[in-house]
Design a protein around this motif. Structure first.
Motif, short mmCIF file in Angstrom:
data_model
loop_
_atom_site.label_atom_id
_atom_site.label_comp_id
_atom_site.label_asym_id
_atom_site.label_seq_id
_atom_site.Cartn_x
_atom_site.Cartn_y
_atom_site.Cartn_z
N ASP A 175 -5.22 4.17 -8.11
CA ASP A 175 -4.99 3.92 -6.55
C ASP A 175 -6.33 4.15 -5.75
O ASP A 175 -6.73 5.37 -5.75
CB ASP A 175 -4.05 4.77 -6.07
CG ASP A 175 -3.40 4.55 -4.67
OD1 ASP A 175 -4.46 3.90 -3.90
OD2 ASP A 175 -2.70 4.87 -4.40
N GLU A 176 -6.82 3.18 -5.47
CA GLU A 176 -8.22 3.20 -4.81
C GLU A 176 -8.23 3.71 -3.56
O GLU A 176 -9.16 4.04 -2.95
CB GLU A 176 -8.90 1.83 -4.86
CG GLU A 176 -9.42 1.50 -6.28
CD GLU A 176 -10.12 0.14 -6.53
OE1 GLU A 176 -11.06 0.08 -5.51
OE2 GLU A 176 -10.06 -0.62 -7.49
N ASP A 183 -6.23 10.25 -10.61
CA ASP A 183 -5.92 10.30 -11.99
C ASP A 183 -4.84 10.86 -12.17
O ASP A 183 -4.01 10.48 -13.21
CB ASP A 183 -7.04 11.18 -12.61
CG ASP A 183 -7.34 12.52 -11.97
OD1 ASP A 183 -7.00 12.65 -10.65
OD2 ASP A 183 -8.30 13.33 -12.50
N ALA A 184 -4.27 11.85 -11.40
CA ALA A 184 -3.01 12.60 -11.59
C ALA A 184 -1.93 11.45 -11.58
O ALA A 184 -0.84 11.58 -12.35
CB ALA A 184 -2.73 13.78 -10.79
N LEU A 185 -2.11 10.72 -10.63
CA LEU A 185 -0.82 9.62 -10.43
C LEU A 185 -0.87 8.61 -11.35
O LEU A 185 0.06 8.32 -11.92
CB LEU A 185 -1.28 8.88 -8.78
CG LEU A 185 -0.20 7.91 -8.41
CD1 LEU A 185 0.68 8.87 -7.85
CD2 LEU A 185 -0.81 7.04 -7.16
N PHE A 186 -2.14 8.11 -11.87
CA PHE A 186 -2.28 7.25 -13.23
C PHE A 186 -1.58 7.96 -14.28
O PHE A 186 -0.69 7.23 -14.98
CB PHE A 186 -3.72 6.99 -13.23
CG PHE A 186 -3.82 6.01 -14.43
CD1 PHE A 186 -3.95 4.48 -14.25
CD2 PHE A 186 -4.25 6.57 -15.81
CE1 PHE A 186 -4.16 3.47 -15.35
CE2 PHE A 186 -4.42 5.62 -16.56
CZ PHE A 186 -4.40 4.18 -16.33
N ARG A 231 1.44 13.87 -1.82
CA ARG A 231 2.70 12.79 -1.39
C ARG A 231 2.88 11.62 -2.30
O ARG A 231 3.89 11.31 -2.75
CB ARG A 231 2.17 12.36 0.15
CG ARG A 231 3.14 11.29 0.71
CD ARG A 231 2.73 10.74 2.21
NE ARG A 231 2.39 11.61 2.82
CZ ARG A 231 0.96 11.85 3.31
NH1 ARG A 231 0.05 11.19 2.64
NH2 ARG A 231 0.63 12.78 4.04
N ALA A 232 1.62 10.95 -2.79
CA ALA A 232 1.63 9.86 -3.79
C ALA A 232 2.46 10.46 -5.15
O ALA A 232 3.11 9.70 -5.56
CB ALA A 232 0.20 9.53 -4.08
N LEU A 233 2.00 11.59 -5.40
CA LEU A 233 2.52 12.02 -6.70
C LEU A 233 4.26 12.24 -6.82
O LEU A 233 4.95 11.98 -7.63
CB LEU A 233 1.90 13.15 -7.49
CG LEU A 233 2.36 13.73 -8.83
CD1 LEU A 233 1.75 12.49 -9.75
CD2 LEU A 233 1.23 14.86 -9.01
N MET A 234 4.63 12.93 -5.68
CA MET A 234 5.99 13.29 -5.28
C MET A 234 6.69 11.98 -5.20
O MET A 234 7.78 11.85 -5.70
CB MET A 234 6.06 14.04 -4.06
CG MET A 234 5.58 15.50 -4.31
SD MET A 234 5.71 16.32 -2.61
CE MET A 234 5.25 17.98 -3.23
N ASN A 235 5.99 11.00 -4.54
CA ASN A 235 6.75 9.52 -4.21
C ASN A 235 6.87 9.08 -5.67
O ASN A 235 7.90 8.28 -5.92
CB ASN A 235 6.04 8.71 -3.41
CG ASN A 235 6.18 9.25 -1.85
OD1 ASN A 235 7.13 10.11 -1.57
ND2 ASN A 235 5.42 8.81 -1.23
N LEU A 236 6.00 8.90 -6.50
CA LEU A 236 5.98 8.28 -7.76
C LEU A 236 6.98 9.05 -8.67
O LEU A 236 7.91 8.25 -9.22
CB LEU A 236 4.55 8.61 -8.60
CG LEU A 236 4.54 7.96 -10.01
CD1 LEU A 236 4.49 6.36 -10.10
CD2 LEU A 236 3.46 8.76 -10.91
#
Length: 402
Positions: A175-176, A183-186, A231-236
């Motif tokens: 996610d740019e 990297d955590a999200l990926f 927020r991004a990681l929780m949503n994923l």
């Protein structure tokens, strides 16, 4: 002539990486995997310190195929990684930071593991050089694990071996829009979508190097970027895992690693404006994802701080953070004949504060260190009563008729 598909594409995003890049590339060149089975895709992200020139020199003399791409600075690690991923042709990809280096035999061991176990992600043991590295997941080598049965959720950096077919099948890219935690999200998405994850714990595969100039990317970024990351990681996690115990188990990671530090010692030096803003940013995340299941998996001081954030009580939080920063040991109060341990952090049983006793209740793993604690509690008595009742019933059933 048909060129054989490489086993692994090593993707290196590099920005102002000298002189660390020299050892990084030397570690790639020294790999025991046949050079014909490796391709290197190096993306120079607008460096001005000779990084790009050194990459081109390496490409000319390296025994494996090396593609060098030079571009204007993108502002973060995601862009170069995505460019490299778009050019990769290997069965697997490995993301290598230009500051770091591979351990001897790393690629050979990880590729062999993935081929043998049929898994989509392989974690190779990481050691820190002038910086800390994750430790809890390297207890033993595991051919097939998942994100629920191991501690791999506490290593979400991108420096792992990924099966490229998995990434392509799900259109996975970094996610740019995120400048920290991308990297955590990926990696979490890869864990959740993977057909198995392997852990190589008996051989150091990666050296995480701390830069002397302090320019390592994880040290930069304002607090708002940390909230973006959480927020991004929780949503994923919420998108891919239904509500319940498994989701709670994974949510521990963003709450503990990303969100809680915003309400740690640094909070004491924040201005009133920043403190208010942190509470505002945290509120929707607490409302959506803070559950009893998450709370029970934390230590008392962690749970207490996040409880106060969830309840929007900055007035009470300050005392708790000061207590934690001072590294004081909260007094232990044993009740129910030692079967319950409460840790008396600030505001414990303060009527005005109104914090439930359950927030201060130590879970067994935290309570065991206190003399006089008797593990089991009410549930143990219930189980014993049930077993006794079953024995009585069984004896009646087998008693011969008069």
């Amino acid at each position: 002539m048909t060129v054989a598909q490489p086993d692994v594409s090593v993707i290196i995003g590099a920005y102002e990486a000298m002189p660390y890049l020299i050892e990084c590339l030397a570690s790639v060149e020294a790999q025991t995997l046949d050079p014909e089975r490796i391709e290197v895709i190096a993306v120079d992200d607008g460096s001005t310190d000779g990084t790009g020139e050194y990459l081109e020199e390496f490409a000319e003399r390296a025994p494996m195929h090396v593609l060098v791409i030079r571009q204007e600075n993108s502002g973060g690690p995601s862009g170069p990684r995505n460019v490299g991923l778009g050019k990769a042709t290997g069965r697997y990809v490995f993301f290598l930071d230009a500051d770091d280096r591979l351990g001897p035999e790393a690629l050979e061991r990880m590729v062999d593991m993935a081929d043998r176990a049929g898994t989509d992600v392989v974690l190779g043991k990481v050691e820190g050089v002038n910086r800390s590295a994750p430790k809890s997941m390297w207890g033993k080598t595991v051919e097939r694990a998942d994100v629920y049965s191991s501690n791999i959720k506490f290593t979400l950096s991108a420096q792992k071996l990924f099966r490229r077919a998995l990434l392509e099948r799900h259109g996975m890219r970094f996610d740019e829009s995120l400048f920290t935690g991308e990297d955590a999200l990926f990696t979490m998405e890869a864990y959740l979508r993977a057909d198995g994850v392997s852990v190589v714990a008996d051989h150091t595969c990666y050296y995480l190097v701390g830069r002397d100039d302090g320019k390592h990317v994880t040290k930069s970024g304002s607090y708002t970027l940390r909230f973006d990351s959480a927020r991004a990681l929780m949503n994923l996690i919420a998108e891919l895992v239904p509500a319940g115990g498994r989701r709670d188990q994974l949510m521990v990671r963003p709450f503990l690693v990303t969100l809680l530090p915003q309400f740690g010692p640094k909070y004491l030096t924040d201005s009133e404006e920043i403190r208010r803003h942190k509470f505002e940013l945290a509120k929707p995340l607490m409302d959506a994802y803070w559950t009893e299941g998450v709370a029970q998996r934390l230590k008392v001081h962690e749970r207490l701080r996040l409880h106060l954030v969830a309840e929007q009580r900055p007035d009470l939080l300050l005392d708790v953070v000061k207590f934690v920063k001072a590294k004081k040991q909260a007094a232990a109060l044993l009740e129910r004949k030692g079967r319950r341990v409460y840790l008396a952090y600030p505001h414990f049983r303060d009527r005005a504060a109104g914090i439930p006793d359950s927030v201060y209740l130590a879970e067994p793993r935290e309570a065991r260190v206190f003399p006089g604690y008797r593990e089991g509690g009410v549930d143990t008595f219930v189980r014993r009563a049930v077993r006794k009742a079953r024995r009585v019933l069984t004896s009646r059933e087998v008693r011969p008729a008069a």
